[in-house]
Design a protein around this motif. Structure first.
Motif, PDB file in Angstrom:
ATOM      1  N   LEU A 198       0.846  -1.195   0.000  1.00 39.49           N
ATOM      2  CA  LEU A 198       0.000   0.000   0.000  1.00 39.49           C
ATOM      3  C   LEU A 198       0.881   1.245   0.000  1.00 39.49           C
ATOM      4  O   LEU A 198       1.535   1.558   0.996  1.00 39.49           O
ATOM      5  N   GLU A 199       0.895   1.917  -1.126  1.00 44.40           N
ATOM      6  CA  GLU A 199       1.735   3.105  -1.237  1.00 44.40           C
ATOM      7  C   GLU A 199       1.035   4.130  -2.114  1.00 44.40           C
ATOM      8  O   GLU A 199       0.478   3.797  -3.159  1.00 44.40           O
ATOM      9  N   VAL A 200       1.050   5.368  -1.663  1.00 42.29           N
ATOM     10  CA  VAL A 200       0.414   6.456  -2.394  1.00 42.29           C
ATOM     11  C   VAL A 200       1.486   7.431  -2.860  1.00 42.29           C
ATOM     12  O   VAL A 200       2.269   7.942  -2.043  1.00 42.29           O
ATOM     13  N   SER A 201       1.537   7.685  -4.150  1.00 42.43           N
ATOM     14  CA  SER A 201       2.515   8.628  -4.683  1.00 42.43           C
ATOM     15  C   SER A 201       2.106  10.054  -4.342  1.00 42.43           C
ATOM     16  O   SER A 201       0.920  10.374  -4.259  1.00 42.43           O
ATOM     17  N   GLN A 202       3.080  10.894  -4.120  1.00 43.51           N
ATOM     18  CA  GLN A 202       2.822  12.277  -3.768  1.00 43.51           C
ATOM     19  C   GLN A 202       2.431  13.086  -5.010  1.00 43.51           C
ATOM     20  O   GLN A 202       3.019  12.924  -6.081  1.00 43.51           O
ATOM     21  N   ARG A 203       1.447  13.948  -4.855  1.00 47.06           N
ATOM     22  CA  ARG A 203       0.980  14.756  -5.979  1.00 47.06           C
ATOM     23  C   ARG A 203       1.916  15.936  -6.227  1.00 47.06           C
ATOM     24  O   ARG A 203       2.318  16.633  -5.290  1.00 47.06           O
ATOM     25  N   GLU A 204       2.233  16.147  -7.490  1.00 47.21           N
ATOM     26  CA  GLU A 204       3.069  17.285  -7.848  1.00 47.21           C
ATOM     27  C   GLU A 204       2.210  18.537  -7.974  1.00 47.21           C
ATOM     28  O   GLU A 204       1.071  18.490  -8.442  1.00 47.21           O
ATOM     29  N   SER A 205       2.759  19.656  -7.578  1.00 44.12           N
ATOM     30  CA  SER A 205       2.019  20.911  -7.619  1.00 44.12           C
ATOM     31  C   SER A 205       1.736  21.325  -9.062  1.00 44.12           C
ATOM     32  O   SER A 205       2.626  21.283  -9.921  1.00 44.12           O
ATOM     33  N   ASP A 206       0.482  21.701  -9.322  1.00 41.58           N
ATOM     34  CA  ASP A 206       0.093  22.115 -10.674  1.00 41.58           C
ATOM     35  C   ASP A 206      -0.781  23.374 -10.654  1.00 41.58           C
ATOM     36  O   ASP A 206      -1.450  23.686 -11.639  1.00 41.58           O
ATOM     37  N   GLY A 207      -0.780  24.077  -9.529  1.00 42.25           N
ATOM     38  CA  GLY A 207      -1.556  25.301  -9.439  1.00 42.25           C
ATOM     39  C   GLY A 207      -2.978  25.098  -8.960  1.00 42.25           C
ATOM     40  O   GLY A 207      -3.719  26.069  -8.764  1.00 42.25           O
ATOM     41  N   GLU A 208      -3.384  23.839  -8.771  1.00 46.91           N
ATOM     42  CA  GLU A 208      -4.723  23.546  -8.262  1.00 46.91           C
ATOM     43  C   GLU A 208      -4.623  22.990  -6.847  1.00 46.91           C
ATOM     44  O   GLU A 208      -3.582  22.464  -6.432  1.00 46.91           O
ATOM     45  N   PHE A 209      -5.727  23.085  -6.127  1.00 48.80           N
ATOM     46  CA  PHE A 209      -5.813  22.506  -4.784  1.00 48.80           C
ATOM     47  C   PHE A 209      -6.941  21.486  -4.789  1.00 48.80           C
ATOM     48  O   PHE A 209      -8.085  21.826  -5.095  1.00 48.80           O
ATOM     49  N   HIS A 210      -6.620  20.245  -4.443  1.00 51.12           N
ATOM     50  CA  HIS A 210      -7.570  19.143  -4.576  1.00 51.12           C
ATOM     51  C   HIS A 210      -8.054  18.658  -3.206  1.00 51.12           C
ATOM     52  O   HIS A 210      -7.246  18.299  -2.344  1.00 51.12           O
ATOM     53  N   ILE A 211      -9.373  18.609  -3.051  1.00 48.31           N
ATOM     54  CA  ILE A 211     -10.006  18.104  -1.835  1.00 48.31           C
ATOM     55  C   ILE A 211     -10.775  16.841  -2.194  1.00 48.31           C
ATOM     56  O   ILE A 211     -11.560  16.830  -3.146  1.00 48.31           O
ATOM     57  N   LEU A 212     -10.569  15.778  -1.428  1.00 47.64           N
ATOM     58  CA  LEU A 212     -11.210  14.493  -1.715  1.00 47.64           C
ATOM     59  C   LEU A 212     -12.052  14.024  -0.539  1.00 47.64           C
ATOM     60  O   LEU A 212     -11.603  14.063   0.612  1.00 47.64           O
ATOM     61  N   TYR A 213     -13.271  13.596  -0.832  1.00 53.27           N
ATOM     62  CA  TYR A 213     -14.033  12.776   0.120  1.00 53.27           C
ATOM     63  C   TYR A 213     -14.281  11.440  -0.556  1.00 53.27           C
ATOM     64  O   TYR A 213     -14.840  11.380  -1.658  1.00 53.27           O
ATOM     65  N   LEU A 214     -13.906  10.349   0.106  1.00 49.18           N
ATOM     66  CA  LEU A 214     -14.099   9.007  -0.439  1.00 49.18           C
ATOM     67  C   LEU A 214     -14.696   8.134   0.650  1.00 49.18           C
ATOM     68  O   LEU A 214     -14.102   7.946   1.708  1.00 49.18           O
ATOM     69  N   GLY A 215     -15.894   7.637   0.402  1.00 48.47           N
ATOM     70  CA  GLY A 215     -16.549   6.792   1.398  1.00 48.47           C
ATOM     71  C   GLY A 215     -18.056   6.804   1.228  1.00 48.47           C
ATOM     72  O   GLY A 215     -18.587   7.173   0.173  1.00 48.47           O
ATOM     73  N   ASN A 216     -18.738   6.408   2.282  1.00 48.66           N
ATOM     74  CA  ASN A 216     -20.190   6.371   2.250  1.00 48.66           C
ATOM     75  C   ASN A 216     -20.766   7.783   2.209  1.00 48.66           C
ATOM     76  O   ASN A 216     -20.261   8.696   2.858  1.00 48.66           O
ATOM     77  N   ILE A 217     -21.835   7.960   1.428  1.00 51.55           N
ATOM     78  CA  ILE A 217     -22.466   9.278   1.298  1.00 51.55           C
ATOM     79  C   ILE A 217     -23.868   9.176   1.879  1.00 51.55           C
ATOM     80  O   ILE A 217     -24.854   8.992   1.169  1.00 51.55           O
ATOM     81  N   GLY A 218     -23.942   9.246   3.198  1.00 50.98           N
ATOM     82  CA  GLY A 218     -25.221   9.081   3.879  1.00 50.98           C
ATOM     83  C   GLY A 218     -25.528  10.250   4.782  1.00 50.98           C
ATOM     84  O   GLY A 218     -24.838  11.284   4.777  1.00 50.98           O
ATOM     85  N   ARG A 219     -26.565  10.104   5.592  1.00 50.05           N
ATOM     86  CA  ARG A 219     -26.963  11.163   6.510  1.00 50.05           C
ATOM     87  C   ARG A 219     -25.908  11.396   7.588  1.00 50.05           C
ATOM     88  O   ARG A 219     -25.762  12.508   8.090  1.00 50.05           O
TER      89      ARG A 219
END
Length: 391
Positions: A198-219
């Motif tokens: 399990l390894e996640v590569s680091q994101r290179e800067s490209d002038g954008e800012f990225h926000i992630l939500y990953l999971g269940n989308i419930g109340r």
């Protein structure tokens, strides 16, 4: 010892109880114990890694037919009820176990576990992953007012008569203790910290800012706060919401009404989860602020994010907030759209705030190993069996 596990989700399914119990079961087996897992039949194709567990000599699966998954809350409740009825024969099919473990919040599973333990005269251990029964009344998932108190009393009745209650947070353990429960242990959630793939590569800067939500989308998640915050952030900020759940359609409509371009995606698994993490500058963990039970609830996803060295933006309180602060791998924000947008603007101006230096990884290795949870469970179950034998 011979352990029977009753769970509404197990390998090759992908879910929080599956992730917790597949590792604990594997660890119990490697310690020399036999485990029978009573669980619904799955149509998913097992991965090579999952097949290793399913083909192991110490694990026996007792499948029973199951209804198809539903996207509605009523459908989920109906599915759990029907599945519980169908699971009863499977719980009596194998030889008598030394102990039965029932995972909750699948409430019918709790009932089946209680009945099976009494009829087979073996101890019952309840693995309580959420703050039931309080969460039942707070969520108002049951629309008929007279039904909720009945079910809450039934849950309390069974939990208080179990031989051991296992919670995943200390706060929930203290609360249950105040409610009169005596035999309580805490074995937290976590991840398999021994995995090297399990390894996640680091994101290179490209002038954008990225926000992630990953999971269940419930109340429970209260993600409307995140969407409303996007109305007041720079144009170079991107929000991606990956998953499925009962509230997804409402969130899509909210984004459209606000004129926001938010990237909604279907659920992903395996390598595609890691790819999404690589895309993100920060990952959101969110629980709605108006349900008191969430003070002692820790989303299992939080352990994964910390272990994979992801920066966490936490819209949480209580123990989940304490973990984020203690790990030094994220920030806890007031659960308010204005506070969140202010923070996003601050980070866009100074992205160095997001540096984690693997502090989250180190924290999880120390506090969130599911292999250690398996070893702790083995000791606990042995104690329960010995105490039951002496009665």
């Amino acid at each position: 010892m011979k352990v029977m596990l009753l769970t509404h989700s197990f390998t090759p399914e992908i879910s929080p109880p599956q992730r917790r119990w597949s590792i604990i079961v594997d660890e119990l087996g490697q310690l020399g114990h036999e485990i029978t897992v009573v669980t619904p039949k799955s149509n998913r194709i097992a991965t090579k890694r999952q097949r290793r567990l399913l083909d192991s000599p110490y694990v026996t699966l007792q499948h029973y037919p199951s209804m198809r998954r539903s996207k509605t809350m009523l459908g989920k409740v109906l599915k759990h009820g029907v599945d519980a009825v169908l699971s009863v024969p499977a719980a009596f099919r194998r030889q008598k176990p030394d102990v039965i473990v029932a995972t909750v919040p699948a409430i019918p599973t709790l009932i089946v576990g209680f009945v099976a333990s009494r009829l087979r005269r073996v101890p019952l251990v309840v693995d309580l992953r959420d703050a039931w029964p309080d969460l039942l009344s707070e969520s108002q998932v049951i629309k008929f007012r007279w039904v909720e108190p009945v079910i809450s009393k039934l849950i309390s009745f069974i939990v208080n008569r179990s031989d051991m209650l296992v919670t995943v947070t200390q706060g929930l353990a203290f609360k249950m203790q105040r409610n009169g429960m005596e035999n309580i242990a805490t074995i937290p959630n976590g991840v398999e910290t021994e995995r090297a793939d399990l390894e996640v590569s680091q994101r290179e800067s490209d002038g954008e800012f990225h926000i992630l939500y990953l999971g269940n989308i419930g109340r429970s998640q209260g993600l409307e706060t995140v969407i409303r915050a996007m109305k007041h952030v720079p144009e170079n900020v991107r929000l991606r919401i990956v998953g499925q759940g009962t509230e997804k359609a409402k969130l899509v409509r909210l984004a459209m009404d606000l004129g926001l371009d938010i990237d909604f995606q279907d659920p992903v698994y395996g390598q595609r989860v890691l790819e999404n993490y690589s895309w993100a500058d920060t990952c959101v963990v969110s629980l709605r602020p108006d349900w008191p039970s969430f003070n002692h609830t820790v989303p299992s996803k939080l352990y994964e994010l910390l272990y994979l060295n992801q920066h966490v933006t936490g819209l949480v309180r209580g123990e989940a907030a304490e973990i984020i602060r203690d790990s030094n791998a994220g920030v806890v924000i007031e659960q308010d759209a204005s506070a969140l947008s202010s923070y996003i603007n601050e980070v866009v101006a100074n992205p160095k705030i997001l540096q984690t230096n693997h502090s989250g990884t180190d924290w999880v290795r120390k506090h969130g190993s599911l292999r250690q949870a398996g070893r702790d469970y083995a000791k606990l179950l042995a104690t329960v069996i010995d105490a039951h034998a002496k009665r």
